[in-house]
Design an enzyme around this catalytic site. Structure first.
Site, short mmCIF file in Angstrom:
data_model
loop_
_atom_site.label_atom_id
_atom_site.label_comp_id
_atom_site.label_asym_id
_atom_site.label_seq_id
_atom_site.Cartn_x
_atom_site.Cartn_y
_atom_site.Cartn_z
N GLY A 229 0.83 -1.20 0.00
CA GLY A 229 0.00 0.00 0.00
C GLY A 229 0.86 1.25 0.00
CB CYS A 230 0.17 4.63 1.26
SG CYS A 230 0.97 6.23 1.45
#
EC number: 1.8.4.11
Length: 174
Positions: free
Chosen positions: A10-11
């Site tokens: 993810g981020c």
């Protein structure tokens, strides 16, 4: 002797903020890996067209924190069952992937996925692929959470992952 691990979950702000707090981790850099163009920018990667994942590349001392522990935390701190997505972050750049730097990391990553498979209702979609060129992200992405804790994404998403790390894995913190 230090080793390198490269993780996509993810981020990269979330992974950076959590893994940087661990004993035995001496450096964490946000960046990009696995794409089709050289020297990608955040803007280009965010289009989803470059094929890069947002990653962290960390330097760690395996005498203090094992690669197996890093993997355990990686799976605990993101959802490895959502394809190209973490929460509201959607796109191939947010995929779950482990980029291995040697055969031992590849073996450990595949074994961890197999061992954890029964703990999830849905299949684990984390890919395990060879590490390729790491492209550092722009300077403002490095240590983003610590520099911007009041930024809305940081307070809504990243802070929760840091809290989880502190509550459930406090014994591993610096």
């Amino acid at each position: 002797m230090s080793e390198i691990a490269t993780l996509a979950g993810g981020c990269f702000w979330c992974l950076d903020a959590t893994f940087a707090r661990l004993r035995g981790v001496s450096q964490v850099d946000c960046g990009y890996m696995g794409g089709r163009i050289e020297a990608p920018t955040y803007k280009a990667v965010c289009t989803g067209d470059t094929g890069h994942a947002e990653v962290i590349q960390l330097t760690f001392d395996p005498a203090i924190i094992s690669y197996s522990t890093i993997l355990k935390l990686f799976f605990a701190l993101h959802n490895p069952t959502t394809l190209n997505r973490q929460g509201e972050d959607v796109g191939t750049q947010y995929r779950s992937s482990l980029f291995f730097h040697n055969e031992a990391q590849e073996t450990a990553a595949k074994a961890m996925i197999k061992a954890l498979a029964d703990q999830y209702a849905d299949p684990i979609v984390t890919t395990v692929t060879p590490a390729v060129t790491f492209w550092p992200a722009e300077t403002y992405h490095q240590d983003y959470f610590d520099q911007n804790p009041e930024q809305p994404y940081c307070s809504a998403v990243v802070a929760g992952k840091v809290r989880k790390l502190m509550q459930e894995y406090g014994d591993l913190l610096k």
